[in-house]
Design a protein around this motif. Structure first.
Motif, PDB file in Angstrom:
ATOM      1  N   GLU A 142      38.775  34.431   7.044  1.00  0.00           N
ATOM      2  CA  GLU A 142      40.195  34.553   6.690  1.00  0.00           C
ATOM      3  C   GLU A 142      40.923  35.600   7.544  1.00  0.00           C
ATOM      4  OE1 GLU A 142      39.400  36.705   2.528  1.00  0.00           O
ATOM      5  OE2 GLU A 142      37.908  35.499   3.540  1.00  0.00           O
ATOM      6  N   TYR A 143      40.163  36.416   8.248  1.00  0.00           N
ATOM      7  CA  TYR A 143      40.797  37.441   9.056  1.00  0.00           C
ATOM      8  C   TYR A 143      40.942  37.034  10.512  1.00  0.00           C
ATOM      9  CZ  TYR A 143      40.444  40.718   5.224  1.00  0.00           C
ATOM     10  OH  TYR A 143      40.598  41.344   4.028  1.00  0.00           O
ATOM     11  N   ARG A 144      40.389  35.904  10.849  1.00  0.00           N
ATOM     12  CA  ARG A 144      40.421  35.485  12.248  1.00  0.00           C
ATOM     13  C   ARG A 144      41.858  35.226  12.708  1.00  0.00           C
ATOM     14  NH1 ARG A 144      36.037  31.246  12.892  1.00  0.00           N
ATOM     15  NH2 ARG A 144      34.672  32.940  12.217  1.00  0.00           N
ATOM     16  N   SER A 145      42.654  34.606  11.826  1.00  0.00           N
ATOM     17  CA  SER A 145      44.039  34.306  12.197  1.00  0.00           C
ATOM     18  C   SER A 145      44.857  35.591  12.319  1.00  0.00           C
ATOM     19  CB  SER A 145      44.667  33.356  11.193  1.00  0.00           C
ATOM     20  OG  SER A 145      44.583  33.899   9.910  1.00  0.00           O
ATOM     21  N   PHE A 146      44.527  36.567  11.508  1.00  0.00           N
ATOM     22  CA  PHE A 146      45.211  37.866  11.609  1.00  0.00           C
ATOM     23  C   PHE A 146      45.037  38.442  13.015  1.00  0.00           C
ATOM     24  CE2 PHE A 146      44.565  42.472  11.643  1.00  0.00           C
ATOM     25  CZ  PHE A 146      45.798  42.925  11.198  1.00  0.00           C
ATOM     26  N   LEU A 147      43.817  38.404  13.483  1.00  0.00           N
ATOM     27  CA  LEU A 147      43.491  38.947  14.801  1.00  0.00           C
ATOM     28  C   LEU A 147      44.212  38.184  15.909  1.00  0.00           C
ATOM     29  CD1 LEU A 147      41.454  41.260  14.674  1.00  0.00           C
ATOM     30  CD2 LEU A 147      39.859  39.820  15.897  1.00  0.00           C
ATOM     31  N   LYS A 148      44.200  36.875  15.767  1.00  0.00           N
ATOM     32  CA  LYS A 148      44.831  36.040  16.781  1.00  0.00           C
ATOM     33  C   LYS A 148      46.341  36.314  16.837  1.00  0.00           C
ATOM     34  CE  LYS A 148      43.015  31.835  17.343  1.00  0.00           C
ATOM     35  NZ  LYS A 148      42.777  30.445  16.874  1.00  0.00           N
ATOM     36  N   GLU A 149      46.949  36.369  15.654  1.00  0.00           N
ATOM     37  CA  GLU A 149      48.402  36.601  15.591  1.00  0.00           C
ATOM     38  C   GLU A 149      48.775  37.981  16.130  1.00  0.00           C
ATOM     39  OE1 GLU A 149      50.101  35.911  11.722  1.00  0.00           O
ATOM     40  OE2 GLU A 149      49.027  34.008  11.533  1.00  0.00           O
ATOM     41  N   LEU A 150      47.962  38.969  15.799  1.00  0.00           N
ATOM     42  CA  LEU A 150      48.247  40.326  16.269  1.00  0.00           C
ATOM     43  C   LEU A 150      48.095  40.392  17.785  1.00  0.00           C
ATOM     44  CD1 LEU A 150      48.945  43.223  15.457  1.00  0.00           C
ATOM     45  CD2 LEU A 150      46.485  43.672  15.235  1.00  0.00           C
ATOM     46  N   ASP A 151      47.082  39.744  18.280  1.00  0.00           N
ATOM     47  CA  ASP A 151      46.826  39.709  19.714  1.00  0.00           C
ATOM     48  C   ASP A 151      48.025  39.115  20.451  1.00  0.00           C
ATOM     49  OD1 ASP A 151      45.284  40.127  21.968  1.00  0.00           O
ATOM     50  OD2 ASP A 151      44.354  38.153  21.865  1.00  0.00           O
ATOM     51  N   LEU A 152      48.555  38.030  19.905  1.00  0.00           N
ATOM     52  CA  LEU A 152      49.682  37.356  20.558  1.00  0.00           C
ATOM     53  C   LEU A 152      50.969  38.184  20.490  1.00  0.00           C
ATOM     54  CD1 LEU A 152      49.133  33.684  19.364  1.00  0.00           C
ATOM     55  CD2 LEU A 152      48.841  34.582  21.695  1.00  0.00           C
ATOM     56  N   SER A 153      51.119  38.908  19.374  1.00  0.00           N
ATOM     57  CA  SER A 153      52.380  39.616  19.175  1.00  0.00           C
ATOM     58  C   SER A 153      52.412  41.000  19.845  1.00  0.00           C
ATOM     59  CB  SER A 153      52.681  39.756  17.687  1.00  0.00           C
ATOM     60  OG  SER A 153      51.764  40.655  17.099  1.00  0.00           O
ATOM     61  N   CYS A 154      51.242  41.486  20.257  1.00  0.00           N
ATOM     62  CA  CYS A 154      51.208  42.797  20.916  1.00  0.00           C
ATOM     63  C   CYS A 154      50.648  42.654  22.318  1.00  0.00           C
ATOM     64  CB  CYS A 154      50.343  43.784  20.137  1.00  0.00           C
ATOM     65  SG  CYS A 154      50.964  44.173  18.528  1.00  0.00           S
ATOM     66  N   PRO A 155      51.496  42.411  23.286  1.00  0.00           N
ATOM     67  CA  PRO A 155      50.992  42.263  24.646  1.00  0.00           C
ATOM     68  C   PRO A 155      50.327  43.548  25.137  1.00  0.00           C
ATOM     69  CG  PRO A 155      53.398  42.056  24.558  1.00  0.00           C
ATOM     70  CD  PRO A 155      52.948  42.304  23.187  1.00  0.00           C
ATOM     71  N   SER A 156      49.263  43.428  25.876  1.00  0.00           N
ATOM     72  CA  SER A 156      48.563  44.642  26.317  1.00  0.00           C
ATOM     73  C   SER A 156      49.184  45.154  27.617  1.00  0.00           C
ATOM     74  CB  SER A 156      47.087  44.373  26.517  1.00  0.00           C
ATOM     75  OG  SER A 156      46.895  43.152  27.133  1.00  0.00           O
TER      76      SER A 156
END
Ligand code: ADP
Ligand code: MG
Length: 156
Positions: A142-156
């Motif tokens: 259930e946390y996998r989507s959280f990680l994916k969304e955060l990754d997309l929304s915070c460019p490195s």
């Protein structure tokens, strides 16, 4: 997922950005040495969840409660000595609630006792005083989507 921050403000902002992806029932484990930036990240997170109260380190209180978009239980396990104390402080009851968010500093002290599904955020010092390396991983689907969304929304 990994990000570098170069100032306290950036770590705070990253916490705030993470808040936008957080859903009720989530457990956020914050690892890192003293002064790494765990409480600062938690402060950003709380701001992002529209908490109006001041967010302080719960080192002495062991737990602080804030009201924002969710009820937030902010634990600091630094002073706990044995896993039994986790039940004494009601940790499992809080962590099991569906409608709140639980943030834990020093979860690695009792890694075996932490619920299986969680977001683990590790903050490490970088080359300079104001640099930090933040590594985020999740356990449980259930946390996998959280990680994916955060990754997309915070460019490195
Ligand atoms: P912890 O809760 O991990 O013990 P705090 O969040 O209380 O740590 O404190 C972090 C300290 O490190 C603060 O004094 C903050 O100003 C400083 N700091 C310097 N650079 C950074 C950074 N890039 N990210 C987070 N904190 C930083
Ligand atoms: Mg702290």
């Amino acid at each position: 997922m990994q990000r570098k921050t170069s100032s306290p403000e950036e770590t705070y902002a990253f916490g705030k950005a993470a808040a936008e992806k957080i859903k009720a029932g989530m457990l956020i484990c914050l690892e890192g040495d003293l002064g790494a930036g765990k409480t600062l990240f938690a402060r950003g997170l709380a701001e992002g969840l529209h908490v109006k109260e001041e967010v302080t380190s719960p080192t002495f209180a062991i737990m602080n409660v804030y009201r924002g978009d969710f009820t937030i239980y902010h634990f600091d396990l630094y002073r706990l000595e044995s896993p039994e104390e986790l039940s004494d402080i009601g940790f499992y009851e809080y962590a099991g609630q569906e409608d709140c968010v639980v943030v834990v500093e020093w979860p690695d002290k009792f890694a075996q006792e932490m619920p299986r599904h969680a977001v683990w955020i590790r903050i490490e010092r970088g080359e300079s005083d104001t640099q930090r390396l933040i590594t985020i991983r999740s356990t449980g689907d259930e946390y996998r989507s959280f990680l994916k969304e955060l990754d997309l929304s915070c460019p490195s």
